[in-house]
Enzyme design. Structure first.
Site, PDB file in Angstrom:
ATOM      1  N   GLY A   1      -4.307  -1.061  -3.251  1.00 33.71           N
ATOM      2  CA  GLY A   1      -4.223  -2.496  -3.458  1.00 33.71           C
ATOM      3  C   GLY A   1      -4.465  -3.255  -2.172  1.00 33.71           C
ATOM      4  O   GLY A   1      -5.090  -2.749  -1.235  1.00 33.71           O
TER       5      GLY A   1
ATOM      6  N   CYS B   1     -13.627  -0.554  -3.877  1.00 31.34           N
ATOM      7  CA  CYS B   1     -13.122  -0.514  -2.508  1.00 31.34           C
ATOM      8  C   CYS B   1     -14.159   0.039  -1.541  1.00 31.34           C
ATOM      9  O   CYS B   1     -14.034  -0.156  -0.328  1.00 31.34           O
ATOM     10  CB  CYS B   1     -11.830   0.291  -2.431  1.00 31.34           C
ATOM     11  SG  CYS B   1     -11.874   1.835  -3.332  1.00 31.34           S
TER      12      CYS B   1
ATOM     13  N   GLU C   1      -4.080   2.805   0.307  1.00 29.46           N
ATOM     14  CA  GLU C   1      -5.489   2.467   0.444  1.00 29.46           C
ATOM     15  C   GLU C   1      -5.561   0.975   0.253  1.00 29.46           C
ATOM     16  O   GLU C   1      -5.280   0.466  -0.838  1.00 29.46           O
ATOM     17  CB  GLU C   1      -6.326   3.223  -0.590  1.00 29.46           C
ATOM     18  CG  GLU C   1      -7.824   3.166  -0.312  1.00 29.46           C
ATOM     19  CD  GLU C   1      -8.512   2.021  -1.026  1.00 29.46           C
ATOM     20  OE1 GLU C   1      -8.714   0.961  -0.375  1.00 29.46           O
ATOM     21  OE2 GLU C   1      -8.832   2.173  -2.200  1.00 29.46           O
TER      22      GLU C   1
END
Length: 502
Positions: A221, A282, A245
């Site tokens: 997040g 991401c 992460e």
């Protein structure tokens, strides 16, 4: 009690009331059941654990249509993407079953008693064992592969740890459905109650990480959310590991030779990569270093042409869409930055954005992740100027190199700058895609991640294990994997690596 609502991001309408936010008392009961489950699971052999993971994969496959339908309704990611994500999710459950069966993750080591250069040595036998119940925070952008049945859960269960998942508010119905499916699968193979748990609500997530039964936390997040959880963990009487992460800008470098040879392909590939999944990956390449001059111009023009054809797309929720808009405004407020191209606009979607700036005007804000379909092209004038610019970057999950024929790497200082900051170097490709394999991982330095072992690849299991050594123990007290007659796992015996045999 506060309702947990499943919301359609396309319309903002409530699809269903999934339930109520989990109370403190319920959180405590779930954690207590997980602790009791751990005491049972740690007595089960590895073949049982691998069977549990395979049963979960089969159960998810059996409910594929319902899972995809539910996930699409509250994520707007589309059936094609979500079917692929569910396939990946089931694959990684089976992958970790294979990791468990293979056994090298245990690091089983035997040093028999005997003389040494520093005197007699006792019999020492060491391997990795499960830490205990684990908390997993589901990610917003992957309602399956990085959520309830995702890599964090799969690797924790493979290690022998019960899992309690904090459902993400973007997809509570999907999270609850997957938790129910996994729980039924676990029950079908005789897993104890508490092997899989789920909670809803931010307060419940905070209480989870403070519960004394929890031994580790895995989180995907925002950096702000991760830092808030770390602060809570630091307040515990006994701090526990936090595996986060959090954010990644993921630079791409295009050399002069690559731009001259493949401008059209690089430009289109770059546009497709940073807009994939509405830029909500991401690993999205958010910063592209492109040479000044005609060859670099061709790369930018090809990227811009592809962006202008991109339709508006709906982001995961209204809050994420609003944050994207603010991020673009903050970046474009910098001196010297130009909006090169925008995608098509349509409500309630967002339009992709391509920005450009000279390396001299690169601001700190442009070096931060902006979640969504936007990327900044940084024009550099000399390969020698790359290293100072790259040394300004924060650490990232990935770094991508687009090189020309016979040009395998960058100038040494620039190459080192990337290798020191990235967890994965991609050559002549694009980083939005993370294979599940033995050689893969999903990490980088802060703020990309804060740990050596991450949520993807076989080493993900290492986060939920601790070393334990038995000294002069009777054979009956030893795990099977450390008994002399065992041959089914790789082991290091008296310093010599001994492969497994049938």
């Amino acid at each position: 009690m506060t309702n947990v609502n499943s919301v359609d991001p396309r319309t903002g309408e409530i699809l269903a009331v999934v339930g109520s936010e989990t109370t403190d008392e319920q959180v405590d009961a779930i954690c207590d059941r997980a602790a009791a489950a751990y005491r049972t699971i740690r007595e089960r052999d590895r073949s049982w654990r691998s069977g549990l993971l395979r049963a979960m994969a089969e159960a998810l496959e059996g409910r594929r249509d319902k899972v995809v339908e539910t996930a699409d309704a509250e994520s707007a990611l589309g059936a094609v993407r979500l079917n692929a994500e569910l396939t990946r999710t089931c694959y990684q459950l089976r992958f970790f079953a294979d990791v468990v069966d293979e056994g090298s993750f245990l690091e089983a080591t035997i040093d028999h008693a005997g003389p040494t250069g520093m005197g007699p040595r006792p019999d020492l036998r060491r391997m990795l064992v499960a830490t205990g119940p684990v908390v997993v925070f589901g990610a917003s952008n992957f309602p399956l592969a990085f959520s309830v049945p995702g890599g964090d859960s799969a690797s924790a269960l493979a290690a022998g740890c019960p899992v309690v998942v904090k459902a993400h508010e973007s997809h509570p119905a999907t999270s609850q459905l997957c938790a129910d499916i996994l729980r039924d699968a676990a029950e079908s193979v005789g897993a104890p109650d508490g092997t899989i748990g789920i909670v809803h609500g931010r307060a419940a997530g905070g209480r989870l990480v403070r519960h004394p039964a929890i031994t580790a936390v895995a989180f995907t997040g925002s950096q702000r959310g991760g830092e808030a959880l770390m602060e809570l963990i630091d307040q515990r009487p006994s701090p526990i590991p936090f595996y986060g992460e959090l954010g990644s800008v993921n630079p791409m470098v295009v050399t002069e030779a690559a731009a001259a040879e493949r401008a059209a392909d690089i430009g289109k590939g770059f546009a497709d990569s940073f807009t994939l999944g509405v830029g909500q990956f991401c690993t999205k390449p958010g910063l592209a270093f492109v040479p000044a001059g005609r060859a670099g111009d061709a790369v930018v023009e090809a990227t811009a042409a592809a962006i202008r054809e991109k339709p508006a797309a709906v982001m995961l929720n209204a809050g994420i869409a609003a944050a994207f808009g603010r991020g673009v405004e903050e970046m474009t407020a910098g001196a010297g930055i130009v909006r090169v191209a925008s995608g098509r606009s349509a409500q309630p979607g967002v339009a992709a954005q391509l920005l450009e700036v000279d390396e001299a005007d690169l601001t700190d804000r442009m070096l931060e992740e902006t979640f969504g379909p936007v990327a900044v092209v940084v024009r550099y004038h000399d390969p020698a100027s790359l290293a100072p610019a790259l040394n300004r970057l924060p650490s990232s999950l990935t770094a991508t190199l687009q090189t020309g024929s016979g040009e395998p790497t960058l100038e040494p200082a620039a190459q080192r700058a990337l290798e020191e900051r990235a967890g994965r170097i991609v050559y002549n490709g694009f980083p939005t895609g993370v294979a599940v394999s033995w050689a893969q991982h999903h990490g980088g330095g802060w703020p990309a991640t804060n740990s050596l072992h991450t949520s993807v690849g076989a080493t993900a299991i290492r986060r939920f294990l601790r070393p334990l050594t038995w000294q002069d123990a009777p054979e009956s007290a030893l795990p099977v994997e450390l008994r002399d007659a065992t041959t089914g796992v790789p082991r290091r015996v008296d310093g010599v690596l001994v492969p497994a045999s049938e």
